[in-house]
Scaffold this active site. Structure first.
Site, PDB file in Angstrom:
ATOM      1  N   THR A  15       6.909  26.452   7.344  1.00 27.39           N
ATOM      2  CA  THR A  15       5.586  25.885   7.070  1.00 27.39           C
ATOM      3  C   THR A  15       4.503  26.791   7.625  1.00 27.39           C
ATOM      4  O   THR A  15       3.469  27.020   6.984  1.00 27.39           O
ATOM      5  CB  THR A  15       5.478  24.471   7.674  1.00 27.39           C
ATOM      6  OG1 THR A  15       6.640  23.744   7.325  1.00 27.39           O
ATOM      7  CG2 THR A  15       4.264  23.744   7.142  1.00 27.39           C
ATOM      8  N   SER A  30      13.016   6.841 -13.636  1.00 30.25           N
ATOM      9  CA  SER A  30      11.894   7.630 -14.149  1.00 30.25           C
ATOM     10  C   SER A  30      11.803   8.983 -13.449  1.00 30.25           C
ATOM     11  O   SER A  30      11.684  10.023 -14.101  1.00 30.25           O
ATOM     12  CB  SER A  30      10.597   6.838 -13.957  1.00 30.25           C
ATOM     13  OG  SER A  30       9.489   7.673 -14.048  1.00 30.25           O
ATOM     14  N   SER A  31      11.891   8.977 -12.127  1.00 32.38           N
ATOM     15  CA  SER A  31      11.764  10.240 -11.387  1.00 32.38           C
ATOM     16  C   SER A  31      12.902  11.187 -11.698  1.00 32.38           C
ATOM     17  O   SER A  31      12.697  12.395 -11.836  1.00 32.38           O
ATOM     18  CB  SER A  31      11.806   9.992  -9.875  1.00 32.38           C
ATOM     19  OG  SER A  31      10.730   9.252  -9.476  1.00 32.38           O
ATOM     20  N   ARG A  33       1.642   0.103  15.026  1.00 29.60           N
ATOM     21  CA  ARG A  33       1.267   0.018  13.616  1.00 29.60           C
ATOM     22  C   ARG A  33       1.729  -1.317  13.042  1.00 29.60           C
ATOM     23  O   ARG A  33       2.475  -2.053  13.689  1.00 29.60           O
ATOM     24  CB  ARG A  33       1.886   1.185  12.841  1.00 29.60           C
ATOM     25  CG  ARG A  33       3.383   1.201  12.883  1.00 29.60           C
ATOM     26  CD  ARG A  33       3.968   2.509  12.372  1.00 29.60           C
ATOM     27  NE  ARG A  33       3.893   2.612  10.914  1.00 29.60           N
ATOM     28  CZ  ARG A  33       4.748   3.336  10.176  1.00 29.60           C
ATOM     29  NH1 ARG A  33       5.736   4.008  10.757  1.00 29.60           N
ATOM     30  NH2 ARG A  33       4.620   3.408   8.881  1.00 29.60           N
ATOM     31  N   TYR A  79       8.911  15.774   1.504  1.00 30.05           N
ATOM     32  CA  TYR A  79       8.638  17.102   0.948  1.00 30.05           C
ATOM     33  C   TYR A  79       8.392  17.034  -0.548  1.00 30.05           C
ATOM     34  O   TYR A  79       7.686  17.879  -1.109  1.00 30.05           O
ATOM     35  CB  TYR A  79       9.759  18.076   1.328  1.00 30.05           C
ATOM     36  CG  TYR A  79       9.718  18.275   2.815  1.00 30.05           C
ATOM     37  CD1 TYR A  79       8.704  19.035   3.371  1.00 30.05           C
ATOM     38  CD2 TYR A  79      10.584  17.619   3.660  1.00 30.05           C
ATOM     39  CE1 TYR A  79       8.577  19.144   4.723  1.00 30.05           C
ATOM     40  CE2 TYR A  79      10.478  17.733   5.030  1.00 30.05           C
ATOM     41  CZ  TYR A  79       9.467  18.501   5.561  1.00 30.05           C
ATOM     42  OH  TYR A  79       9.334  18.605   6.910  1.00 30.05           O
ATOM     43  N   HIS A  88      15.137  12.058  12.644  1.00 27.81           N
ATOM     44  CA  HIS A  88      13.963  12.086  13.530  1.00 27.81           C
ATOM     45  C   HIS A  88      13.045  10.891  13.253  1.00 27.81           C
ATOM     46  O   HIS A  88      12.121  10.650  14.021  1.00 27.81           O
ATOM     47  CB  HIS A  88      13.210  13.420  13.442  1.00 27.81           C
ATOM     48  CG  HIS A  88      12.531  13.689  12.135  1.00 27.81           C
ATOM     49  ND1 HIS A  88      12.478  14.943  11.570  1.00 27.81           N
ATOM     50  CD2 HIS A  88      11.886  12.880  11.274  1.00 27.81           C
ATOM     51  CE1 HIS A  88      11.819  14.872  10.433  1.00 27.81           C
ATOM     52  NE2 HIS A  88      11.445  13.638  10.229  1.00 27.81           N
ATOM     53  N   HIS A  89      13.316  10.157  12.181  1.00 29.14           N
ATOM     54  CA  HIS A  89      12.583   8.907  11.960  1.00 29.14           C
ATOM     55  C   HIS A  89      13.177   7.775  12.779  1.00 29.14           C
ATOM     56  O   HIS A  89      12.667   6.665  12.754  1.00 29.14           O
ATOM     57  CB  HIS A  89      12.628   8.532  10.476  1.00 29.14           C
ATOM     58  CG  HIS A  89      11.935   9.520   9.586  1.00 29.14           C
ATOM     59  ND1 HIS A  89      10.611   9.415   9.249  1.00 29.14           N
ATOM     60  CD2 HIS A  89      12.375  10.658   8.990  1.00 29.14           C
ATOM     61  CE1 HIS A  89      10.270  10.435   8.470  1.00 29.14           C
ATOM     62  NE2 HIS A  89      11.323  11.197   8.298  1.00 29.14           N
ATOM     63  N   ASP A 124       6.860  23.387 -25.185  1.00 31.08           N
ATOM     64  CA  ASP A 124       6.681  22.005 -24.717  1.00 31.08           C
ATOM     65  C   ASP A 124       7.650  21.830 -23.563  1.00 31.08           C
ATOM     66  O   ASP A 124       8.219  22.813 -23.070  1.00 31.08           O
ATOM     67  CB  ASP A 124       6.977  20.987 -25.846  1.00 31.08           C
ATOM     68  CG  ASP A 124       6.302  19.638 -25.593  1.00 31.08           C
ATOM     69  OD1 ASP A 124       6.753  18.922 -24.688  1.00 31.08           O
ATOM     70  OD2 ASP A 124       5.317  19.325 -26.283  1.00 31.08           O
ATOM     71  N   LYS A 152       3.788  29.613   5.380  1.00 36.58           N
ATOM     72  CA  LYS A 152       2.901  29.247   4.273  1.00 36.58           C
ATOM     73  C   LYS A 152       1.442  29.258   4.703  1.00 36.58           C
ATOM     74  O   LYS A 152       0.584  29.842   4.031  1.00 36.58           O
ATOM     75  CB  LYS A 152       3.274  27.867   3.745  1.00 36.58           C
ATOM     76  CG  LYS A 152       4.568  27.891   2.980  1.00 36.58           C
ATOM     77  CD  LYS A 152       4.775  26.597   2.260  1.00 36.58           C
ATOM     78  CE  LYS A 152       5.685  26.775   1.089  1.00 36.58           C
ATOM     79  NZ  LYS A 152       5.115  27.600   0.040  1.00 36.58           N
ATOM     80  N   GLU A 191      12.022  13.033   0.534  1.00 39.20           N
ATOM     81  CA  GLU A 191      10.895  12.430  -0.188  1.00 39.20           C
ATOM     82  C   GLU A 191       9.559  12.915   0.385  1.00 39.20           C
ATOM     83  O   GLU A 191       8.610  13.164  -0.363  1.00 39.20           O
ATOM     84  CB  GLU A 191      11.001  10.902  -0.102  1.00 39.20           C
ATOM     85  CG  GLU A 191       9.786  10.133  -0.593  1.00 39.20           C
ATOM     86  CD  GLU A 191       9.565  10.211  -2.093  1.00 39.20           C
ATOM     87  OE1 GLU A 191      10.520  10.540  -2.815  1.00 39.20           O
ATOM     88  OE2 GLU A 191       8.439   9.956  -2.537  1.00 39.20           O
ATOM     89  N   TRP A 212       7.602  -0.567   3.824  1.00 34.80           N
ATOM     90  CA  TRP A 212       8.123   0.095   2.617  1.00 34.80           C
ATOM     91  C   TRP A 212       9.516   0.656   2.843  1.00 34.80           C
ATOM     92  O   TRP A 212      10.235   0.939   1.894  1.00 34.80           O
ATOM     93  CB  TRP A 212       7.175   1.204   2.153  1.00 34.80           C
ATOM     94  CG  TRP A 212       7.307   2.497   2.894  1.00 34.80           C
ATOM     95  CD1 TRP A 212       6.763   2.802   4.103  1.00 34.80           C
ATOM     96  CD2 TRP A 212       8.032   3.663   2.480  1.00 34.80           C
ATOM     97  NE1 TRP A 212       7.106   4.077   4.469  1.00 34.80           N
ATOM     98  CE2 TRP A 212       7.881   4.634   3.494  1.00 34.80           C
ATOM     99  CE3 TRP A 212       8.784   3.983   1.351  1.00 34.80           C
ATOM    100  CZ2 TRP A 212       8.459   5.894   3.413  1.00 34.80           C
ATOM    101  CZ3 TRP A 212       9.369   5.259   1.274  1.00 34.80           C
ATOM    102  CH2 TRP A 212       9.195   6.185   2.294  1.00 34.80           C
ATOM    103  N   SER A 247      -1.478  27.225  -3.537  1.00 34.92           N
ATOM    104  CA  SER A 247      -1.140  28.637  -3.724  1.00 34.92           C
ATOM    105  C   SER A 247      -1.647  29.182  -5.054  1.00 34.92           C
ATOM    106  O   SER A 247      -1.704  30.403  -5.240  1.00 34.92           O
ATOM    107  CB  SER A 247       0.382  28.832  -3.656  1.00 34.92           C
ATOM    108  OG  SER A 247       0.885  28.290  -2.466  1.00 34.92           O
ATOM    109  N   HIS A 288       0.837  -1.198   0.000  1.00 33.76           N
ATOM    110  CA  HIS A 288       0.000   0.000   0.000  1.00 33.76           C
ATOM    111  C   HIS A 288       0.877   1.256   0.000  1.00 33.76           C
ATOM    112  O   HIS A 288       0.655   2.182  -0.771  1.00 33.76           O
ATOM    113  CB  HIS A 288      -0.925  -0.020   1.215  1.00 33.76           C
ATOM    114  CG  HIS A 288      -1.561   1.301   1.531  1.00 33.76           C
ATOM    115  ND1 HIS A 288      -2.549   1.860   0.747  1.00 33.76           N
ATOM    116  CD2 HIS A 288      -1.344   2.201   2.530  1.00 33.76           C
ATOM    117  CE1 HIS A 288      -2.912   3.027   1.268  1.00 33.76           C
ATOM    118  NE2 HIS A 288      -2.192   3.265   2.337  1.00 33.76           N
ATOM    119  N   HIS A 321      13.443  11.541   4.056  1.00 34.81           N
ATOM    120  CA  HIS A 321      12.814  12.754   4.526  1.00 34.81           C
ATOM    121  C   HIS A 321      12.602  13.781   3.429  1.00 34.81           C
ATOM    122  O   HIS A 321      11.502  14.310   3.303  1.00 34.81           O
ATOM    123  CB  HIS A 321      13.453  13.358   5.776  1.00 34.81           C
ATOM    124  CG  HIS A 321      12.438  14.261   6.412  1.00 34.81           C
ATOM    125  ND1 HIS A 321      11.389  13.766   7.136  1.00 34.81           N
ATOM    126  CD2 HIS A 321      12.225  15.568   6.280  1.00 34.81           C
ATOM    127  CE1 HIS A 321      10.570  14.758   7.446  1.00 34.81           C
ATOM    128  NE2 HIS A 321      11.056  15.857   6.951  1.00 34.81           N
TER     129      HIS A 321
END
Lengths: 290, 528
Positions: free
Chosen positions: B331, B172-173, B453, B260, B305-306, B109, B334, B258, B145, B271, B80, B256
């Site tokens: 943040t 690809s990315s 979890r 963002y 922090h993870h 283009d 924003k 990722e 994951w 925005s 998932h 991390h």
């Protein structure tokens, strides 16, 4: 860029193409074959077929780009996109190597000393391996892969350093010759670069063979062997790729491609070559020397 | 921003319409075609990943083992996440970038159209490889994951498929991002300086940089997993002098930023939308740009922090705690700017605006729980509980996914030339907004009460909130069928959209017809 609407430059947007899709098919075949091999099945045919299709597709795709370039389809504007594309691609390669350099630095400055008892709470040392002394190079407290010798810096690696540094000089010589429209020196310079590049790869193969057969330094030699082969191996693959790119550029130069003003492919190959060169300097210092 | 869009009939011999038949989609080099491919692909994967989520929530409806084996449950949680991150949300954002960035900056283009095609056409192959792991010996990856060793090394035949699909998705990315950066830097219309670019373009500009900087690091990390399993290296094996924790450091150095990557383009979308429906220019444009850049910078120095509970020197815990809390500053800038944009605006509440406001409110809830998690001593309690699950789902579902839906409602009339059914859109919003809170809000409570979890069974005291959460999940999941229906209905027909579509819309993309010509801005407009 555009100054007025009528004589504004026209950005070249290529027609439909099947090559990207074929690249995906080829790459997937190659990778699936390898997956079969890793899972203990036979994947050789799939791997070879995928690699074949990939190479054929690259050949055709680049062929198309080269003929468009020679057909004067690209101006300054398109050139800017190519330059940006190549620069950022090289940046992504830098970050790829950063992951392995990061692993090397982490092991040398943190995890290996911790295994040797540094820090206050290194229980792995107290409970599991309390006789282990953290001295680099190491294959870890369990002596993974058996006793080995570390690769000294001042033999073949030093010669290889000289080879790559000289090849950086010869490619610059070729670039100056190209800008001065001296085709002969361009071809000499490129040929010398390609020769030095492949010589580097051969010497590295000799070094690996020596390491495997006489020093018992293998991929299995703990963290030293892992970082050594991963860093130098991926670098060697990049040298090989760079040398192939330069070979294509050499053949194109022989065919009369490139002008003193317009030779992005040459420059991209040279950038890539310098990048490979700089990575090697990092390797020489941190993997072989220190 | 005033634009004089000059629309020319296509007389030039370079111009060509779409190819005939289905081969058009295989061979296209057109940014709109490729954007469309990305978006449909993403929608499909959204339902694939959503189905996996419903398997999880069905099993958790009651305590005890009901429907699936624990091993399969773990495969569902792992897959998932991978499907939603790499195959649904990221391709959706790249699809939006493909469609909108050339229109917003007045480009003919994307800068590298053939490579653009390849960026997309790797995805179906990589995703097939990843999803087909469900059918191989040993089943799909089930170790989470994040692929932590040594657990992930116990994966069966799926292991190399997982590694190589990550490699392919990374290729690809990276190529997609190189293309976006080259387009933004090289193909802006004359007069469009960096500080005149629409915010969606800015946020993608920074996101693309994050992707190019971090995807190769992930590639390196999974390559080390591969060699550890098959070629005898010891990167993550303490016996050989390596360290399993090292994987976590390298992974989260990617992971991390990722996070963002998954939210910055959403910031950009919101925005764009809020000023349109508040009929006021965006409040604090330049501070928005600087805040985005600050968040991107900080994202590189907060990864551990993870890993607060994994065992780190105290100095590292403190550093990563402080750096993480710093992110709240840009943040907050924003969020305050969005609110200030709405302040005294002549607001209307069409579906895109509803989703955008929903984003601001519920993303902020996820931001606040993130701030709680940033506090290292508190995180020792929260780590790996449902509180974490609630936190990141608040930023990803009513955050990133709501922003994507807002953008689809906002730009769909431009893409296909038809208005969507406004009434159905609003019903879709309210169903989504209500059910998403029924789904995720109770998870805060069960997490704080200690429910871990990634488990298929749980103690009975968690039963009530789990049941509520599962009801929310099915409500939310089935509400999304409405979204697919509304989109397909609008694509097939509906009220003709005007060029500007929305009364308050500003920017180059609204100067083109709806739908825009196959090749827009063959001649670039001038920006004053």
């Amino acid at each position: 860029m555009a100054s007025s609407s009528n004589d504004a430059p026209h950005y070249y947007v290529p027609h439909q193409t099947i090559w990207p899709f074929m690249m995906s098919v080829g790459l997937t075949g190659l990778v699936l074959g390898f997956i079969h091999y890793l899972n203990g099945d036979s994947g050789t045919f799939l791997m070879l077929a995928g690699a074949g299709l990939l190479i054929y597709t690259l050949f055709r795709w680049f062929g198309e780009v080269i003929s468009e370039s020679e057909g004067r389809q690209y101006g300054k504007w398109e050139d800017g996109s190519f330059r940006l594309g190549m620069s950022w691609f090289i940046f992504s390669e830098v970050m790829f190597f950063a992951a392995f350099f990061g692993a090397l630095f982490y092991a040398r400055t943190l995890s290996v000393p911790w295994l040797g008892g540094a820090g206050e709470e290194a229980e792995t040392h107290n409970l599991l391996w309390n006789t282990y002394q953290a001295i680099w190079p190491t294959n870890g407290p369990a002596d993974v892969g058996g006793e080995f010798e570390a690769m000294p810096a001042w033999g073949l690696p030093a010669i290889n350093t000289l080879l790559l540094l000289s090849s950086g000089a010869t490619v610059t010589w070729a670039h100056h010759a190209l800008k001065a429209n001296n085709r002969q020196h361009l071809i000499y310079g490129l040929a010398a670069t390609v020769g030095l590049g492949f010589l580097f790869v051969i010497l590295q193969a000799v070094e690996y063979s020596h390491a495997y057969h006489e020093m018992n330094l293998t991929l299995h030699s703990g963290i030293y062997g892992s970082t050594f082969y991963m860093l130098t191996g991926f670098h060697g693959m990049h040298v090989t790729l760079g040398a192939i790119i330069l070979t294509v550029v050499l053949f194109r130069a022989i065919k009369g491609h490139f002008t003193p003003q317009n030779h992005f492919a040459f420059e991209a190959a040279a950038w890539y070559w310098h990048f490979v060169d700089v990575v090697w300097l990092g390797l020489f210092i941190f993997v072989y020397w220190l | 921003m005033n634009a004089q869009a000059v629309q020319h009939a296509d007389h030039d011999h370079h111009d060509h319409g779409p190819a005939k038949g289905w081969m058009r989609w295989l061979t296209t080099t057109n940014h709109k075609d490729i954007g469309t491919l990305y978006l449909w692909f993403s929608l499909l994967m959204f339902f694939v990943g959503g189905t996996m989520a419903l398997v999880i929530r069905a099993e958790l409806f009651q305590p005890g083992l009901q429907l699936v084996q624990p091993e399969f449950f773990n495969q569902m949680t792992t897959m998932h996440a991978l499907v939603m991150i790499f195959l649904a949300v990221m391709p959706a954002f790249v699809g939006l970038a493909n469609w909108m960035i050339p229109l917003m900056i007045g480009a003919p283009d994307m800068a590298l159209p053939r490579m653009n095609n390849w960026s997309f056409w790797i995805l179906p192959f990589a995703s097939t490889m990843l999803i087909s792991t469900l059918f191989v010996d040993g089943g799909a990856p089930a170790g989470g994951w994040t692929m932590y060793p040594p657990l992930v090394l116990q994966t069966g035949a799926a292991f190399p498929m997982l590694i190589f699909s990550v490699h392919l998705l990374g290729i690809s990315s990276i190529m997609g991002s190189i293309n976006i950066i080259a387009t933004i830097m090289n193909l802006r219309a004359p007069g469009m300086t960096y500080m005149k670019m629409p915010l969606f373009v800015w946020t993608w500009f920074i996101t693309a940089y994050l992707l190019i900087a971090t995807m190769p690091v992930l590639a390196g990390a999974v390559t080390m997993l591969l060699t550890d399993k098959y070629f005898g290296t010891s990167f993550f094996n303490a016996a050989g002098g390596g360290d399993p924790v090292m994987f976590q450091h390298i992974f989260w150095f990617f992971g991390h930023p990722e996070v963002y990557i998954l939210i910055l383009p959403a910031f950009g979308i919101v925005s764009q939308i809020i000023p349109t429906f508040a009929r006021k220019p965006l409040f604090g444009y330049s501070s928005m740009v600087y805040a985005t850049a600050s968040i991107a910078f900080l994202s590189f120095i907060v990864w551990a922090h993870h890993m607060f509970t994994v065992g780190m020197p105290v100095a590292a815990e403190v550093f990563f705690m402080m750096a993480t809390m710093l992110i709240a500053v840009p943040t907050g800038v924003k969020v305050f700017n969005w609110v200030s944009t709405m302040w005294k605006g002549a607001m209307t509440f069409e579906t895109p605006m509803l989703f955008a406001i929903g984003f601001v409110v519920m993303f902020s809830i996820g931001g606040f729980s993130g701030l709680m998690l940033a506090i290292a001593p508190a995180d020792f309690q929260y780590h790996d509980t449902y509180f974490v699950v609630a936190h990141f789902h608040y930023v990803l579902v009513p955050g990133a996914v709501f922003a994507i839906m807002a953008s689809v409602y906002y730009w769909l009339p431009k893409w296909c030339g038809h208005m969507y059914d406004e009434k159905l859109g609003q019903i879709h919003f309210w169903l989504s907004a209500i059910f998403v809170n029924v789904l995720f809000f109770p998870q805060h409570f069960i997490g704080l009460a200690g429910m871990p979890r990634r488990i298929p069974d749980y103690a009975v005291q968690f039963a009530d909130f789990n049941m509520i959460s599962s009801i929310g999940a099915f409500g939310f999941g089935f509400s999304q069928l409405m979204f697919a229906y509304i989109v397909i209905k609008a694509v097939r027909g509906g009220k003709q959209a005007t060029d500007q579509v929305w009364e308050g819309a500003q920017g180059l993309e609204w100067t083109l017809s709806s739908p825009p010509p196959y090749h827009s801005f063959s001649v670039q407009p001038h920006i004053k």
